[in-house]
Design an enzyme around this catalytic site. Structure first.
Site, mmCIF file in Angstrom:
data_model
loop_
_atom_site.group_PDB
_atom_site.id
_atom_site.type_symbol
_atom_site.label_atom_id
_atom_site.label_comp_id
_atom_site.label_asym_id
_atom_site.label_seq_id
_atom_site.Cartn_x
_atom_site.Cartn_y
_atom_site.Cartn_z
ATOM 1 N N GLU A 1 42.809 36.527 33.184
ATOM 2 C CA GLU A 1 43.071 35.285 33.907
ATOM 3 C C GLU A 1 41.777 34.704 34.474
ATOM 4 O O GLU A 1 40.869 35.440 34.869
ATOM 5 C CB GLU A 1 44.090 35.560 35.027
ATOM 6 C CG GLU A 1 45.456 35.905 34.436
ATOM 7 C CD GLU A 1 46.504 36.288 35.466
ATOM 8 O OE1 GLU A 1 46.141 36.609 36.615
ATOM 9 O OE2 GLU A 1 47.692 36.255 35.111
ATOM 10 N N CYS B 1 36.574 30.749 38.569
ATOM 11 C CA CYS B 1 36.588 32.180 38.836
ATOM 12 C C CYS B 1 36.904 32.895 37.526
ATOM 13 O O CYS B 1 37.932 32.601 36.900
ATOM 14 C CB CYS B 1 37.657 32.466 39.894
ATOM 15 S SG CYS B 1 37.931 34.202 40.216
ATOM 16 N N CYS C 1 41.264 46.873 36.445
ATOM 17 C CA CYS C 1 40.141 47.268 37.301
ATOM 18 C C CYS C 1 40.347 48.715 37.731
ATOM 19 O O CYS C 1 41.475 49.149 37.974
ATOM 20 C CB CYS C 1 40.063 46.374 38.527
ATOM 21 S SG CYS C 1 38.632 46.740 39.575
ATOM 22 N N CYS D 1 41.675 48.856 44.843
ATOM 23 C CA CYS D 1 41.806 48.275 46.186
ATOM 24 C C CYS D 1 43.294 48.074 46.519
ATOM 25 O O CYS D 1 44.064 47.565 45.691
ATOM 26 C CB CYS D 1 41.052 46.952 46.272
ATOM 27 S SG CYS D 1 39.290 47.145 45.944
ATOM 28 N N ASN E 1 46.815 36.977 51.347
ATOM 29 C CA ASN E 1 47.923 36.263 50.694
ATOM 30 C C ASN E 1 49.077 37.233 50.517
ATOM 31 O O ASN E 1 49.025 38.075 49.629
ATOM 32 C CB ASN E 1 47.497 35.768 49.313
ATOM 33 C CG ASN E 1 46.356 34.799 49.398
ATOM 34 O OD1 ASN E 1 46.471 33.772 50.047
ATOM 35 N ND2 ASN E 1 45.238 35.135 48.777
ATOM 36 N N CYS F 1 42.905 34.837 45.843
ATOM 37 C CA CYS F 1 42.138 36.075 45.868
ATOM 38 C C CYS F 1 43.054 37.300 45.874
ATOM 39 O O CYS F 1 43.974 37.398 46.672
ATOM 40 C CB CYS F 1 41.271 36.079 47.116
ATOM 41 S SG CYS F 1 40.255 37.519 47.255
#
Ligand code: SF4
Length: 351
Positions: free
Chosen positions: A90, A103, A110, A114, A290, A333
């Site tokens: 994306e 972005c 990943c 996190c 978010n 984000c």
């Protein structure tokens, strides 16, 4: 066959030399690839037919299939691009008057894990090649209307950019090539979760793009809870690497700090943050969390976010509050994740 978008200008020049041609022809091809965004070698009208055929025999153009485009109420667009092996990445195009920020993703998934990030749920599937990263810019540029342009590229999409170091540096080289997009390196920002050895290497090699650190905690306890990378490279080591980062006088390191209700938005964290940043030419980008439907954390109140920002400003810290764009399309984000995994040219930049 090789993706031509993974080649530097010098490498393409060497290919032309090997064909008995002048290396300057690589400059013409770069213009076609990045300023004109051609989809076929046959469109390169000032290149001879024989050379176009030779190019097509050795290279492909690295086109990405646009699987989906979602448009946000704020004008942001989230692209889902399908790669040659079926994986989907994306990219998010965010307008700001005539200038846009794009972005881009650097990995499928990943490895960094996190806790607040949707991409982390995928784990690492694979690295993107430099050509696949560059092509996100080529594809997105097609959706930038006349009189507008992509001004900034942020390596903040899916993946940890410094975990795909070689491809990242190669991409920065291609994007900043004058004959191609011509981005100023000051308009390229690499965001890392805090891979200390790679940060040191990135600085020592004077790659030249801006550095952003995803900080998100002012104590090791909180940061480790949110970002497992902190176990390996705790705050003291990370901040020391930033302190020693060989930035020239004009450049600040950006520290991204996600404000999570009851976890990272306490005003008691402000003096700790100020202390951590001591001796680093920096700015802080505050990002209210978010919260999605299945989020384990909560967004702070806008009022608390503003108070946090004011407290930093009052202590002399340059601090901005970013209200994330594209929240309604999950483009903000930490919200990028490959579809289906959740549950199981106006290409030239103004330099
Ligand atoms: S926030 Fe960035 S580094 Fe952390 S898991 Fe998500 S994509 Fe990876």
């Amino acid at each position: 066959m090789i993706n031509i978008k993974s080649l530097s200008l010098a490498e393409l020049g060497a290919w032309f030399e090997a064909q008995g041609q002048a290396p300057y022809r690589a400059r013409q091809v770069f213009q076609w690839l990045y300023q004109r965004g051609v989809r076929d070698f046959a469109e390169m009208s000032n290149v001879s037919k024989a050379l176009r055929e030779a190019l097509a025999a050795d290279f492909h153009l690295g086109a990405l299939e646009t699987a989906q485009i979602q448009e946000s109420q704020d004008g942001s667009r989230k692209f889902a691009f399908r790669l040659h092996d079926g994986h989907v990445i994306e990219s998010v195009l965010m307008p700001n008057n005539t200038q846009h920020t794009l972005c881009v993703s650097t990995q499928v998934g990943c490895a960094m894990g996190c806790d607040f990030c949707m991409t982390a749920r995928m784990g690492l599937v694979r690295n993107l090649s430099s050509g696949e990263i560059v092509q996100q810019v080529v594809e997105a540029a097609r959706y930038v209307s006349e009189g507008r342009f992509i001004r900034n590229i942020v390596f903040m999409g899916m993946g940890e950019p410094l975990h795909n170091y070689e491809a990242l540096v190669r991409t920065i080289g291609v994007l900043s090539e004058d004959m191609g997009f011509g981005f100023s390196k000051r308009r390229l920002t690499v965001s890392t979760s805090g891979l200390v050895p790679a940060i040191r290497r990135f600085g020592a090699e004077r790659v030249g793009a801006n550095l952003a650190i995803s900080l998100n905690g002012v104590t090791d306890a909180v940061r480790t809870r949110l970002m497992p990378v902190n176990r390996r490279w705790p705050l003291a080591e990370l901040m020391q690497a930033c302190r020693e980062y060989p930035a020239d006088n004009r450049v600040r390191i950006t520290f991204e700090y996600v404000l999570i209700r009851g976890l990272t938005d306490d005003l008691a964290d402000v003096p700790r943050l100020v202390k951590l940043l001591h001796g680093i030419k920096s700015k802080v980008n505050l990002i209210p969390y978010n919260a999605g439907p299945d989020s384990k954390y909560q967004a702070p109140s806008l009022e608390q976010a503003r108070v946090f920002q004011e407290a930093l400003l009052a202590r002399g810290v340059l601090a901005t509050l970013r209200i994330s764009k594209g929240q309604d399309i999950q483009a903000a984000c930490g919200q990028l994740v490959q579809a289906g995994r959740r549950n199981a040219p106006r290409a030239r930049a103004a330099g």
